[in-house]
Design an enzyme around this catalytic site. Structure first.
Site, PDB file in Angstrom:
ATOM      1  N   ASP A  14       0.824  -1.215   0.000  1.00 14.55           N
ATOM      2  CA  ASP A  14       0.000   0.000   0.000  1.00 14.55           C
ATOM      3  C   ASP A  14       0.860   1.268   0.000  1.00 14.55           C
ATOM      4  OD1 ASP A  14      -2.342   1.446  -0.006  1.00 14.55           O
ATOM      5  OD2 ASP A  14      -2.770   1.189   2.122  1.00 14.55           O
ATOM      6  N   GLY A  17      -0.043   5.553  -4.377  1.00 14.87           N
ATOM      7  CA  GLY A  17      -0.618   6.845  -4.739  1.00 14.87           C
ATOM      8  C   GLY A  17       0.010   7.979  -3.950  1.00 14.87           C
ATOM      9  N   ARG A  18       0.169   7.752  -2.643  1.00 12.68           N
ATOM     10  CA  ARG A  18       0.771   8.809  -1.809  1.00 12.68           C
ATOM     11  C   ARG A  18       2.232   9.042  -2.172  1.00 12.68           C
ATOM     12  NH1 ARG A  18      -1.130   6.089   3.494  1.00 12.68           N
ATOM     13  NH2 ARG A  18      -1.761   4.547   1.944  1.00 12.68           N
ATOM     14  N   SER A  60      -7.811  -5.333  -4.959  1.00  9.75           N
ATOM     15  CA  SER A  60      -8.928  -5.845  -4.153  1.00  9.75           C
ATOM     16  C   SER A  60     -10.239  -5.746  -4.920  1.00  9.75           C
ATOM     17  CB  SER A  60      -9.036  -5.056  -2.842  1.00  9.75           C
ATOM     18  OG  SER A  60      -9.610  -3.776  -3.081  1.00  9.75           O
ATOM     19  N   GLU A  62     -12.618  -4.218  -3.997  1.00 12.63           N
ATOM     20  CA  GLU A  62     -13.090  -2.841  -3.795  1.00 12.63           C
ATOM     21  C   GLU A  62     -12.335  -1.827  -4.670  1.00 12.63           C
ATOM     22  OE1 GLU A  62     -12.398  -4.875  -0.991  1.00 12.63           O
ATOM     23  OE2 GLU A  62     -14.530  -5.364  -0.954  1.00 12.63           O
ATOM     24  N   ASN A  63     -11.206  -2.257  -5.226  1.00 20.19           N
ATOM     25  CA  ASN A  63     -10.403  -1.313  -6.016  1.00 20.19           C
ATOM     26  C   ASN A  63     -11.053  -0.919  -7.352  1.00 20.19           C
ATOM     27  OD1 ASN A  63      -7.246  -2.639  -4.807  1.00 20.19           O
ATOM     28  ND2 ASN A  63      -8.285  -0.751  -4.180  1.00 20.19           N
ATOM     29  N   TRP A  64     -12.121  -1.631  -7.759  1.00 20.40           N
ATOM     30  CA  TRP A  64     -12.865  -1.237  -8.963  1.00 20.40           C
ATOM     31  C   TRP A  64     -13.522   0.126  -8.791  1.00 20.40           C
ATOM     32  CZ3 TRP A  64     -11.864  -4.084 -13.095  1.00 20.40           C
ATOM     33  CH2 TRP A  64     -11.561  -5.435 -12.949  1.00 20.40           C
ATOM     34  N   ARG A  66     -12.140   2.768  -8.041  1.00 16.70           N
ATOM     35  CA  ARG A  66     -11.215   3.852  -8.424  1.00 16.70           C
ATOM     36  C   ARG A  66     -11.548   4.397  -9.812  1.00 16.70           C
ATOM     37  NH1 ARG A  66      -5.424   2.631  -5.704  1.00 16.70           N
ATOM     38  NH2 ARG A  66      -6.253   1.965  -3.708  1.00 16.70           N
ATOM     39  N   ARG A 175       1.938  -4.709   6.384  1.00 11.67           N
ATOM     40  CA  ARG A 175       1.268  -3.701   5.558  1.00 11.67           C
ATOM     41  C   ARG A 175       2.125  -2.447   5.536  1.00 11.67           C
ATOM     42  NH1 ARG A 175      -5.041  -2.188   4.741  1.00 11.67           N
ATOM     43  NH2 ARG A 175      -4.702  -0.627   3.127  1.00 11.67           N
ATOM     44  N   GLU A 194       1.187 -12.975  12.929  1.00 13.45           N
ATOM     45  CA  GLU A 194       1.792 -11.790  13.533  1.00 13.45           C
ATOM     46  C   GLU A 194       1.636 -10.650  12.521  1.00 13.45           C
ATOM     47  OE1 GLU A 194       3.067 -11.506  16.592  1.00 13.45           O
ATOM     48  OE2 GLU A 194       2.442 -13.580  16.942  1.00 13.45           O
TER      49      GLU A 194
HETATM   50  C1  IPE Z   1      -5.665  -2.519  -0.117  1.00 16.77           C
HETATM   51  O1  IPE Z   1      -5.273  -1.186  -0.258  1.00 16.77           O
HETATM   52  C2  IPE Z   1      -5.571  -3.217  -1.426  1.00 16.77           C
HETATM   53  C3  IPE Z   1      -4.242  -3.347  -1.978  1.00 16.77           C
HETATM   54  C4  IPE Z   1      -3.114  -2.949  -1.456  1.00 16.77           C
HETATM   55  C5  IPE Z   1      -4.186  -4.000  -3.245  1.00 16.77           C
HETATM   56  P1  IPE Z   1      -6.335  -0.010  -0.428  1.00 16.77           P
HETATM   57  O2  IPE Z   1      -5.539   1.225  -0.562  1.00 16.77           O
HETATM   58  O3  IPE Z   1      -7.281  -0.338  -1.527  1.00 16.77           O
HETATM   59  O4  IPE Z   1      -7.121  -0.065   0.956  1.00 16.77           O
HETATM   60  P2  IPE Z   1      -7.952   1.051   1.729  1.00 16.77           P
HETATM   61  O5  IPE Z   1      -8.960   1.586   0.760  1.00 16.77           O
HETATM   62  O6  IPE Z   1      -6.977   2.095   2.158  1.00 16.77           O
HETATM   63  O7  IPE Z   1      -8.538   0.330   2.887  1.00 16.77           O
HETATM   64  C1  IPE Z   2      -1.651   0.285  -3.362  1.00 20.13           C
HETATM   65  O1  IPE Z   2      -1.399   1.650  -3.373  1.00 20.13           O
HETATM   66  C2  IPE Z   2      -1.886  -0.269  -4.745  1.00 20.13           C
HETATM   67  C3  IPE Z   2      -3.271  -0.659  -5.027  1.00 20.13           C
HETATM   68  C4  IPE Z   2      -4.256  -0.662  -4.176  1.00 20.13           C
HETATM   69  C5  IPE Z   2      -3.542  -1.095  -6.373  1.00 20.13           C
HETATM   70  P1  IPE Z   2      -2.573   2.723  -3.362  1.00 20.13           P
HETATM   71  O2  IPE Z   2      -2.929   3.019  -4.776  1.00 20.13           O
HETATM   72  O3  IPE Z   2      -3.676   2.259  -2.510  1.00 20.13           O
HETATM   73  O4  IPE Z   2      -1.842   3.968  -2.735  1.00 20.13           O
HETATM   74  P2  IPE Z   2      -2.453   4.997  -1.692  1.00 20.13           P
HETATM   75  O5  IPE Z   2      -2.971   4.188  -0.541  1.00 20.13           O
HETATM   76  O6  IPE Z   2      -3.553   5.726  -2.404  1.00 20.13           O
HETATM   77  O7  IPE Z   2      -1.311   5.868  -1.319  1.00 20.13           O
HETATM   78 MG    MG Z   3      -4.078   2.502  -0.538  1.00 20.25          MG
END
Ligand code: IPE
Ligand code: IPE
Ligand code: MG
Length: 227
Positions: A14, A17-18, A60, A62-64, A66, A175, A194
């Site tokens: 994770d 994006g940041r 995930s 849920e990532n759809w 985006r 994580r 753990e």
């Molecule tokens: C979880 O990260 C999914 C992946 C790293 C692939 P997200 O960035 O989607 O999770 P939330 O939305 O912060 O819980």
């Molecule tokens: C994890 O990074 C990658 C995926 C979920 C595909 P993010 O894209 O969630 O990055 P942040 O959490 O927005 O920084």
């Molecule tokens: Mg994220």
């Protein structure tokens, strides 16, 4: 106290994006940079004396949600990344596997995934499982439905074996990016794992940091309900 053995490692990758935003880039730059980190982690796991499996959360259910542009970018990136990484899977002796609803992807991407699985199936140093279009609640509900449809008893053992990830219990879950939640990742399989949360954003993560985390893991006391 004897040291903990690490066989199955899981990572929620994770913070892409940041990482990009901090540098004034668009989010997709972070995904590109993040994908590069996977190679270093796979090499580390393949060379590690006890790690047998590494499960990486890549997309995930849920990532759809985006923006369409970002989702499409991630799909294309996965396709080109897998093709580019085939030689390194061979080099490290790493087997590629997936968990999640691959049928939700384009036929082209499904074909690439199947082909990389097939070509790396004989490798034994480590199995890398990418969680793609994965959601733990869905995995559990579907497994229970299959058992019910076959009129089989739903027990801890039968349900555990019916999951799409019946490999082994996960010993350590890491994580990145400072978020402290599971985001629907492997709820069943993480029951006695753990947990380790690091503020490092995924594109800045490295095998050195992982090595340090594993060192701390080996010295934790795991009781499994005993004394
Ligand atoms: C979880 O990260 C999914 C992946 C790293 C692939 P997200 O960035 O989607 O999770 P939330 O939305 O912060 O819980
Ligand atoms: C994890 O990074 C990658 C995926 C979920 C595909 P993010 O894209 O969630 O990055 P942040 O959490 O927005 O920084
Ligand atoms: Mg994220």
């Amino acid at each position: 106290m004897s040291k903990n053995i690490l066989k199955h490692l899981a990572i929620i990758m994770d913070g892409n994006g940041r990482w990009a935003k901090e540098r004034g880039f668009i989010r997709t730059k972070g995904h590109e940079k993040g994908a590069e980190v996977i190679r270093d982690i796979t090499r580390y796991c393949a060379e590690h004396p006890t790690i047998e499996t590494v499960t990486l959360y890549a997309f995930s259910t849920e990532n759809w949600k985006r923006p369409k542009y970002e989702v499409e970018f991630l799909m294309k990136l996965l396709d080109s990344w897998l093709k580019k990484e085939l030689p390194t899977y061979h080099e490290f002796g790493a087997r590629f596997e997936t968990v999640g609803n691959i049928e939700g992807f384009s036929p082209k991407l499904q074909k690439t995934i199947a082909s990389i699985k097939e070509q790396t199936a004989h490798h034994t140093n480590v199995t890398q499982i990418l969680a793609l279009n994965y959601g733990s609640r869905e995995e559990i509900a579907k497994a229970a439905t299959r058992l019910a449809n076959r009129h089989e008893a739903i027990t801890e053992e039968s349900l555990g074996n019916e999951l799409n990830t019946p490999y082994t219990d996960i010993d350590l879950m890491v994580r990145t990016s400072g978020e402290q939640r599971l985001s629907n990742f492997l709820l069943w399989q993480l029951s006695y794992s753990e947990f380790f949360f690091t503020p490092t954003l995924w594109p800045d993560f490295s095998s050195q940091e992982l090595d340090d985390i594993i060192d701390q893991y080996t010295n934790r006391e795991r009781r499994f309900g005993g004394v």
